[in-house]
Scaffold this active site. Structure first.
Site, short mmCIF file in Angstrom:
data_model
loop_
_atom_site.label_atom_id
_atom_site.label_comp_id
_atom_site.label_asym_id
_atom_site.label_seq_id
_atom_site.Cartn_x
_atom_site.Cartn_y
_atom_site.Cartn_z
N LYS A 27 0.73 -1.14 -0.10
CA LYS A 27 -0.08 -0.07 -0.01
C LYS A 27 0.89 1.35 -0.04
CE LYS A 27 -0.85 1.65 4.72
NZ LYS A 27 -0.49 2.84 4.72
N ASN A 28 2.12 1.35 0.75
CA ASN A 28 2.64 2.44 1.06
C ASN A 28 3.76 2.71 -0.49
OD1 ASN A 28 1.80 2.95 3.24
ND2 ASN A 28 3.35 2.37 4.62
N ARG A 97 -3.34 10.48 6.06
CA ARG A 97 -2.18 11.08 6.09
C ARG A 97 -1.37 11.28 4.57
NH1 ARG A 97 1.98 14.53 8.47
NH2 ARG A 97 3.99 13.79 7.65
N CYS A 121 -2.50 12.22 14.65
CA CYS A 121 -3.42 10.66 14.45
C CYS A 121 -2.99 9.82 15.58
CB CYS A 121 -2.90 10.31 13.05
SG CYS A 121 -1.38 9.30 12.82
N ARG A 126 2.76 13.92 13.57
CA ARG A 126 2.96 13.89 12.23
C ARG A 126 2.85 15.26 11.62
NH1 ARG A 126 0.50 8.51 10.05
NH2 ARG A 126 2.61 8.48 8.70
N PRO A 127 3.68 16.22 12.10
CA PRO A 127 3.59 17.48 11.02
C PRO A 127 4.20 17.60 9.53
CG PRO A 127 5.40 17.36 12.60
CD PRO A 127 4.92 16.00 12.66
N ASP A 129 5.83 20.30 8.24
CA ASP A 129 6.66 21.48 8.31
C ASP A 129 8.12 21.16 7.23
OD1 ASP A 129 7.63 19.23 10.16
OD2 ASP A 129 9.54 20.78 10.51
N LEU A 130 8.57 19.86 7.27
CA LEU A 130 9.63 19.73 6.24
C LEU A 130 9.13 20.00 4.79
CD1 LEU A 130 10.93 16.73 7.94
CD2 LEU A 130 11.90 19.00 8.07
N ASP A 318 6.80 0.35 11.55
CA ASP A 318 5.63 -0.56 11.15
C ASP A 318 5.77 -1.88 11.56
OD1 ASP A 318 4.74 1.82 10.01
OD2 ASP A 318 4.94 1.44 8.01
N ILE A 340 10.81 6.68 15.76
CA ILE A 340 10.04 7.29 14.73
C ILE A 340 8.96 8.21 15.25
CG2 ILE A 340 9.17 7.42 12.42
CD1 ILE A 340 12.14 6.14 12.50
N ARG A 414 -7.40 -0.91 6.24
CA ARG A 414 -6.89 0.07 5.68
C ARG A 414 -5.69 -0.32 5.00
NH1 ARG A 414 -6.64 5.84 8.55
NH2 ARG A 414 -5.45 6.37 6.67
N1 EPU Z 1 8.20 14.28 10.33
C1 EPU Z 1 8.21 15.78 10.62
N2 EPU Z 1 7.93 16.89 9.70
C2 EPU Z 1 7.59 16.36 8.28
C3 EPU Z 1 7.26 15.18 8.09
C4 EPU Z 1 8.02 14.21 8.72
O1 EPU Z 1 8.56 16.10 11.73
O2 EPU Z 1 7.51 17.56 7.65
C5 EPU Z 1 8.41 13.38 11.03
C6 EPU Z 1 7.13 12.42 11.38
O3 EPU Z 1 6.23 13.07 12.55
C7 EPU Z 1 7.87 11.14 11.81
C8 EPU Z 1 9.08 11.08 11.09
O4 EPU Z 1 9.31 12.51 10.48
O5 EPU Z 1 8.13 11.38 13.21
C9 EPU Z 1 9.04 10.04 10.05
O6 EPU Z 1 7.93 10.38 9.21
P1 EPU Z 1 7.69 9.96 7.70
O7 EPU Z 1 7.61 11.36 7.08
O8 EPU Z 1 8.97 9.02 7.37
O9 EPU Z 1 6.58 9.21 7.59
P2 EPU Z 1 5.31 9.34 6.61
O10 EPU Z 1 5.90 9.38 5.29
O11 EPU Z 1 4.10 9.97 7.06
C10 EPU Z 1 5.55 6.70 5.98
C11 EPU Z 1 4.63 5.41 6.13
C12 EPU Z 1 4.28 5.04 7.41
C13 EPU Z 1 5.67 4.79 8.00
C14 EPU Z 1 6.41 5.97 8.07
C15 EPU Z 1 8.01 5.63 8.65
C16 EPU Z 1 3.22 5.88 4.14
C17 EPU Z 1 1.88 6.27 3.56
N3 EPU Z 1 3.17 5.78 5.48
O12 EPU Z 1 4.74 7.87 6.74
O13 EPU Z 1 3.47 3.98 7.56
O14 EPU Z 1 5.46 4.45 9.36
O15 EPU Z 1 6.70 6.37 6.62
O16 EPU Z 1 8.53 4.54 8.01
O17 EPU Z 1 4.24 5.72 3.29
C18 EPU Z 1 1.63 2.88 7.93
O18 EPU Z 1 1.58 2.32 6.85
O19 EPU Z 1 1.23 2.02 8.85
C19 EPU Z 1 2.29 3.92 8.30
C20 EPU Z 1 2.24 4.72 9.38
#
Ligand code: EPU
Length: 436
Positions: A27-28, A97, A121, A126-127, A129-130, A318, A340, A414
């Site tokens: 899915k991801n 998200r 969530c 899960r901000p 900002d980046l 995960d 994470i 999901r």
């Molecule tokens: N983060 C920030 N600012 C940002 C973006 C991220 O602080 O602008 C932080 C997040 O809050 C977190 C860390 O950076 O603490 C890493 O987050 P990341 O952006 O890597 O996560 P994501 O892209 O939102 C994807 C997967 C998640 C998985 C994470 C980490 C998808 C749809 N989701 O999330 O999968 O846990 O990478 O590997 O690809 C799941 O499938 O159950 C799931 C939560």
């Protein structure tokens, strides 16, 4: 919202599951490939697509933007050529998200995107900002008003830029990589996430005319160009590595013989390494993992190991919940450190309800005392706090003696297609009770 429950008859420590399970598409990975269709001047066909709620939601979001979609038997066809808006639907976006990855392709194609400020969530704040900082570097103006962001590229076009991510972010890396595809000039992304899903999407985009170099390493360079063309070349969704790892843990705890097929073991090296260290015997092939003659009764032969979640290729967050479930059954004590997310231990309430001995040291660290004999408690049901914790809770219910009720199966739906059917085929007694 559909809110089904699973009724699970526990095995009470007997490893009676047997058989073969084949792994679905990730899915991801596919959610990002679906978002990437915005970058195309023709229709994109995606294959091996899991039939999950998040995929359906991404279909709906794209349809609201004006895309034409067909979803038949694990194949999704998306025609994003005539999108009529780049305002992402508020309700749908807030419920998933992953919808934030659409901002990159939309902004890059239309020079503007409007999307809601994402809420927190169950697994943390899960901000984004980046993402915002990166868009500004690419010459965009960002206005936050009434809980929505309006992002506009000056002159209607994003400009290539050098972006350093302070944290390795999977979604941020994918989104900015896609934004760079139609931007003017060269975009360089540094301290990128290196997850295989990123590589899978980049390889597909390159096969359709994109110029992306370095996906899967910490620096990615993208030379911007025109709209991409699939010319009938399908995106084939890679196997879901988290589903693979979850079934492997389930097999170690509940099956005598289990063959996991259509997977890529190279993508869960860290998990395999830890499980081997704990004493799980398995045969690894190129696209399968097999557990054989694992014994018929759960005994205390598995050893405790300490786990620290980490960006790829480290141990994935995960798989943390299934791993904690495994560690409740090993000899000795283990420490699990979640690096994470700050809110991903809530599911341990389920394990504790069943009799596991777990001490929360702080929001990111727990101590597990192994060898717990799990038993369901009459009148107490278990919650699926998120999809990964949901699968872990199903494993715990299968381990336990007695019948357990797992609520909020919607979360499991999901990310996993027909989990109850696939477990039943292995001999588990699990039924879905629909709650409307
Ligand atoms: N983060 C920030 N600012 C940002 C973006 C991220 O602080 O602008 C932080 C997040 O809050 C977190 C860390 O950076 O603490 C890493 O987050 P990341 O952006 O890597 O996560 P994501 O892209 O939102 C994807 C997967 C998640 C998985 C994470 C980490 C998808 C749809 N989701 O999330 O999968 O846990 O990478 O590997 O690809 C799941 O499938 O159950 C799931 C939560």
């Amino acid at each position: 919202m559909k809110n089904d429950t699973f009724i699970i008859e526990g095995l009470g420590g007997k490893k009676t599951l047997n058989g073969e399970v084949s792994i679905n598409g990730a899915k991801n990975a596919v959610l990002k490939a679906m978002a990437a269709t915005v970058l195309f001047s023709d229709t994109v066909k995606l294959e091996n697509v899991p039939d999950t709620e998040d995929v359906k939601k991404m279909n709906s979001i794209l349809e609201k933007l004006g895309a034409k979609i067909s979803h038949l038997d694990h194949t999704v066809t998306i025609d994003s050529t005539k999108l009529n808006t780049s305002d992402i639907d508020v309700d749908l976006a807030q419920s998933m998200r992953a919808s934030v990855v659409l901002t990159g392709p939309l902004l890059s194609r239309f020079g503007k995107v409007v999307f809601p400020v994402p809420g927190g969530c169950v697994i943390g704040t899960r901000p984004i900002d980046l993402f915002i900082e990166a868009y500004k570097k690419m010459g965009a103006e960002v206005v936050q008003d009434n809980d929505a962001y309006t992002i506009t590229a000056k002159g209607g076009k994003l400009k290539g830029a050098e972006i350093f991510f302070n944290i390795q972010t999977v979604g941020g890396t994918e989104t900015l990589m896609m934004a760079g595809v139609l931007a003017e000039g060269k975009t360089v992304l540094k301290n990128c996430a290196m997850e295989p899903e990123i590589v899978s999407v980049a390889e597909y985009l390159n096969s359709c005319g994109a110029q992306i170099k370095g996906a899967g390493t910490s620096t990615i360079e993208i030379i911007g160009g025109g709209l991409l063309q699939s010319k009938g070349n399908s995106y084939i969704t890679m196997p879901d590595r988290i589903e693979t790892g979850s079934f492997l843990i389930l097999g170690a705890l509940c099956a005598n013989n289990l063959k996991i097929t259509k997977c890529n073991p190279a993508h869960i090296e860290s998990t395999i390494h830890l499980l081997k260290e704990a004493g799980v015997d398995m045969t690894i092939g190129k696209d399968f993992i097999e557990i054989k003659n694992n014994g018929v009764v759960l005994n205390s032969s598995f050893k405790s190991v300490n786990v620290r979640t980490h960006e790829y290729p480290g141990f994935p967050t995960d798989l943390q919940a299934p791993m904690v479930t495994f560690l409740s059954q090993t000899t000795g004590e283990s420490i699990v450190l979640e690096t994470i997310y700050e809110g991903r231990f809530k599911f341990t309430d389920n394990l504790k309800k069943l009799g596991a001995d777990i001490t929360i040291m702080n929001p990111r660290e727990i101590l597990i005392h192994g060898n717990a004999e799990l038993k369901s408690v009459t009148g107490e049901s278990l919650e699926s706090y998120d999809l990964r914790a949901g699968f872990a809770t199903v494993i715990a219910a299968l381990l336990a003696k007695g019948t357990s009720v797992v609520n909020n199966v919607y979360y499991i739906d999901r990310g996993y297609e027909n989990l109850e059917g696939r477990l039943s085929a292995l001999g588990a007694k699990i039924v879905r009770k629909s709650v409307c």
